[in-house]
Design an enzyme around this catalytic site. Structure first.
Site, PDB file in Angstrom:
ATOM      1  N   ASN A   1     -14.921   9.151   4.298  1.00 40.31           N
ATOM      2  CA  ASN A   1     -15.303   7.137   3.721  1.00 40.31           C
ATOM      3  C   ASN A   1     -16.506   7.717   4.001  1.00 40.31           C
ATOM      4  OD1 ASN A   1     -12.548   7.583   3.014  1.00 40.31           O
ATOM      5  ND2 ASN A   1     -11.827   5.637   3.593  1.00 40.31           N
TER       6      ASN A   1
ATOM      7  N   GLN B   1      -6.488  24.689  -0.472  1.00 42.01           N
ATOM      8  CA  GLN B   1      -7.982  24.458  -0.599  1.00 42.01           C
ATOM      9  C   GLN B   1      -8.495  24.770   0.471  1.00 42.01           C
ATOM     10  OE1 GLN B   1      -9.069  20.563  -1.296  1.00 42.01           O
ATOM     11  NE2 GLN B   1     -10.514  20.114  -2.258  1.00 42.01           N
TER      12      GLN B   1
ATOM     13  N   GLU C   1      -9.628  14.677  -6.963  1.00 36.64           N
ATOM     14  CA  GLU C   1      -9.378  14.595  -5.490  1.00 36.64           C
ATOM     15  C   GLU C   1      -9.106  13.202  -4.861  1.00 36.64           C
ATOM     16  OE1 GLU C   1     -11.417  16.963  -2.959  1.00 36.64           O
ATOM     17  OE2 GLU C   1      -8.752  16.856  -1.068  1.00 36.64           O
TER      18      GLU C   1
ATOM     19  N   SER D   1      -4.952  22.412   4.018  1.00 40.61           N
ATOM     20  CA  SER D   1      -3.703  21.920   3.323  1.00 40.61           C
ATOM     21  C   SER D   1      -2.658  22.720   2.730  1.00 40.61           C
ATOM     22  CB  SER D   1      -3.266  20.489   2.943  1.00 40.61           C
ATOM     23  OG  SER D   1      -5.190  19.105   3.775  1.00 40.61           O
TER      24      SER D   1
ATOM     25  N   SER E   1     -14.050  23.669   2.969  1.00 35.26           N
ATOM     26  CA  SER E   1     -14.167  23.349   4.558  1.00 35.26           C
ATOM     27  C   SER E   1     -14.746  24.326   5.326  1.00 35.26           C
ATOM     28  CB  SER E   1     -13.676  22.340   5.625  1.00 35.26           C
ATOM     29  OG  SER E   1     -13.685  21.568   4.832  1.00 35.26           O
TER      30      SER E   1
END
Lengths: 395, 362
Positions: free
Chosen positions: A378, A126, A244, A161, A129
């Protein structure tokens, strides 16, 4: 309300169980996913799964699936974790990109990418970022400029990742330099072997290269590899993010299975310490049961969500609540295990505690710690829950 | 697998919710507190409006004057009763007492009359225990004293006592008891000690027969308390969300600050994941599944933790106004504290879960 599975579903479960028992590699026989050799070991297992039609059960048959529903997918996941199946090296592809391809991909894109993704032939990473765009994803600066027959990508992506070994990358780039924030972004499907791509692996807490930085220097991507239209990147990316955070990436079986082993670890531990016995009111025991209860609650919530999805409802901001819950459950669960292990917890040696190697609890803990960070921290998810589920004002 | 309510169940729930919101506003709760502080009697209008819908006999078979529905039809209504902090014992009457009496032989006429007369009912005399429940009724010269009975002025009281080592379950009329009201934080739960005389005439069941009913009654009490806690949790979060949206400091609504958002989001997440556990336990009860103890303990521990957290963050996010007697928050907060500890707190239920799970895995 009916909380039982049909005879057909039970038959499906037994078929999966039988196959998995015979084919899942014994614990420790695959080398670490985050090493070059281990990456290949895991790809080989994906191939085995695919050939027996177990790699992507919910997909259409044409792409290697069995065309079963979401409940059957959950059943398969339960059996996969029950059998001790390894982490899925193809997860970024099959669980994140694939649902997005089904929603936005052209027929040609689907036939080109889905089967190779399902068989483990092509592993995806992916590319979202950037060094200056983490939680604030809309501030990305990597750009794409139009060229004959396609686009030239330039910029830097990070925390990708599987990026160290992946064959392909899905990423968002700014195609309209005058547009700001969420506008003017486009979602690209990129071949990592294209000239101009430079990968710098990054070692994670455990020293292995689970993610990478990827540099793009005039990397050519053809028009056919734009997913969902020019300037539609944010909308398409949010569909991927929904997968996700929601149930597709982290099925509950992963936590209920670990929670069962945690209860076994507590029982074994209590026998070892003997005189103390199993004190159900002790602080550690209470943490263990809390983790078990939360894992079970996640499973129940997932069945409820799956029922909604099957009946045509969309999952909205609840995906953010779900992401907070599974990631915190995972941390709490492994933290309870490490507390039980005490001074043994830091040892990186296998010695078979409670049905798992000692080092598996530590590995699991390190992995769990990334949960509250990836897929949108989070803190960001709490903002979403507050604004969209409770109606609080935006800042 | 279909983990969802039917359209009929949702429609019934919403019809009862409408009646509740008409009859049980914050102003009504303030009025009830004033009455209770003055030790005045009750107004029966609200209860009659509710019971008149047939809700108290919801899980009672039709031939006994009930609606012949199941606990799955009642559980959402209990949640709604929690959401308005209903002072009257709707869930206890319908879900706990009548839900059990429907299966007690010989109770047919009495139960039908109780439903018809719009009676309230309560249950007491036993405390939840992870290993075994503990009978709290004491006996002195033929007079039984049962402490901490909620809704102690109910028309019918289902009470537990141990006589000569055997558990006994008695059904007693209000006229047959003396009530000593016990001061407690949540006035509207009306706690009190019941003094009563166990007789042949009041005896419903004894020995292992009674033990089985008591077990069922405790599971029902814990489950319906969990459902009310969900409603209370939702009510506190809704009230607080609306307050922090209106209240301004530094020129902006305080709800736009992340510190406030994160408090409330954390509690909202706990509520989100407690709900399915409560509904699952209602399903288990309605279908007579053998996992009742495990499933009720999951429901009660999750709902109690969710409500406790909602109470704490709601108070914090309100600032000083939430700490006053004149503002509405304390009704729900006090009820949540009471129900969270009643019928086994979160930790006692988790202790029971541990025993059950260890047993099932070995």
């Amino acid at each position: 309300m009916d909380l039982t599975f049909s005879p057909d579903q039970e038959a499906f479960r037994m078929e999966a169980r039988t196959w998995l028992q015979a084919n899942v590699p014994s614990p420790g026989s695959l080398r670490s996913l985050d090493t070059a050799e281990g990456f290949e070991d895991h790809r080989a297992f994906e191939r085995t799964l695919f050939e027996a039609q177990w790699s992507v059960v919910s997909w259409p048959k044409a792409f290697g699936g069995r065309e079963v529903g979401i409940m059957e997918w959950l059943i398969f996941e339960e059996e996969y974790y029950r059998a001790g199946g390894p982490r899925r090296v193809s997860q970024n592809g099959i669980f994140l990109l694939a649902p997005t391809l089904f929603e936005f991909g052209t027929d040609a894109q689907q036939s080109r990418y889905l089967p190779a993704m399902a068989s483990g032939e092509e592993i995806w990473c992916q590319g979202w970022s950037e060094p200056d765009a983490g939680s604030d994803l809309a501030s990305i600066r990597s750009r794409a400029t139009k060229t004959e027959g396609g686009w030239l990508l330039t910029g830097q992506k990070t925390w990708c990742s599987r990026g160290a070994f992946a064959h392909r990358c899905f990423g968002i780039f700014r195609t309209d330099p005058s547009a700001e924030r969420h506008r003017g972004l486009t979602y690209f499907l990129i071949d990592m072997a294209t000239p101009g791509v430079t990968v710098r692996p990054i070692a994670q807490l455990d020293g292995e290269t689970g993610f990478a930085e990827v540099f793009f220097d005039d990397v050519f991507v053809s028009d056919e590899d734009v997913l969902g239209g020019i300037g539609e990147g944010w909308k398409v990316a949010m569909a991927t993010a929904g997968s996700e955070r929601g149930i597709s990436l982290r099925s509950p079986a992963r936590y209920t299975e670990a929670a069962g082993k945690l209860i076994d670890l507590l029982a074994a531990h209590s026998q070892e310490v003997g005189a103390l016995g199993l004190d159900p009111r002790g602080a550690i025991a209470d943490d263990v049961v809390k983790a078990y209860v939360d894992a079970e609650a996640y499973k129940l919530h997932t069945y409820m969500t799956a029922t909604k999805v099957r009946e045509g409802h969309k999952v909205g901001a609840e995906a953010s609540a779900t992401k907070i819950f599974w990631s915190e459950t995972d941390v709490n669960l492994h933290q309870a295990a490490l507390r039980l292990l005490g001074p043994d917890a830091e040892l990186m040696v296998p010695n078979g505690h409670g049905g798992l190697d000692l080092s598996d609890w530590l590995d699991g803990y390190l992995f769990a710690l990334s949960g509250p960070i990836y897929a949108g921290t989070n803190e960001i998810q709490r903002n979403v829950v507050a604004e969209r589920m409770l109606g609080l004002p935006r800042a | 697998m279909r983990f969802s309510f039917t359209d009929e169940q949702l429609a019934f729930r919403s019809a009862v919710a409408d009646v509740l919101s008409d009859w049980c506003t914050p102003a009504d709760l303030h009025a009830r507190y004033v009455e209770l502080n003055a030790e005045a009697g009750r107004s029966h209008a609200r209860w009659n409006a509710l019971a008149g819908l047939g809700v108290t006999g919801l899980v009672v078979p039709e031939h006994l004057g009930g609606l012949g529905l199941t606990d799955l039809d009642l559980i959402g209504i209990a949640e709604e009763a929690g959401a308005v902090v209903l002072p009257e014992p709707l869930a206890t009457t319908a879900g706990v007492v009548f839900g059990t009496l429907g299966s007690v032989p010989g109770m047919e006429e009495r139960l039908a009359a109780a439903i018809d007369d719009l009676m309230t009912a309560t249950f007491g005399g036993v405390d939840f225990g992870a290993e075994r429940h503990r009978v709290s009724t004491t006996l002195n010269e033929g007079i039984a004293s049962t402490p901490r009975v909620a809704h102690c002025h109910a028309d019918l009281l289902l009470l537990v006592v141990v006589i000569d080592g055997a558990t006994e379950l008695h059904l007693v009329d209000r006229e047959e008891v003396t009530v000593d009201a016990t001061p407690a934080l949540d006035l509207t739960r009306e706690l009190g000690t019941i003094h009563w005389r166990p007789t042949e005439g009041t005896l419903l069941a004894s020995g292992s027969h009674a033990d089985r009913f008591v077990e069922q009654l405790v599971e029902r009490s814990a489950l319906y308390a969990a459902a009310e806690l969900l409603g209370l949790c939702q009510a506190m979060l809704t009230l607080t969300a609306s307050y922090v949206t209106e209240r301004k400091q530094f020129g902006v609504p305080v709800g736009s600050f992340q510190a406030v958002k994160h408090h409330l989001a954390g509690a909202r997440v706990r509520l989100e994941f407690a709900r399915p556990a409560v509904y699952r336990a209602a399903y288990t009860l309605a279908n007579g599944e053998p996992t009742l103890a495990h499933d009720v303990s999951m429901a009660k521990s999750l709902a109690a933790d969710a409500a406790d957290e909602a109470a704490r963050v709601s108070l914090q996010c309100h600032g000083a106004i939430g700490y006053t007697y004149e503002y509405d928050l304390h009704f729900a907060m006090k009820r949540a504290w009471g129900l969270s500890a009643a019928w086994g707190d979160a930790r006692s239920h988790r202790a029971r879960i541990l025993d059950l799970v260890v047993e099932s895995r070995s």
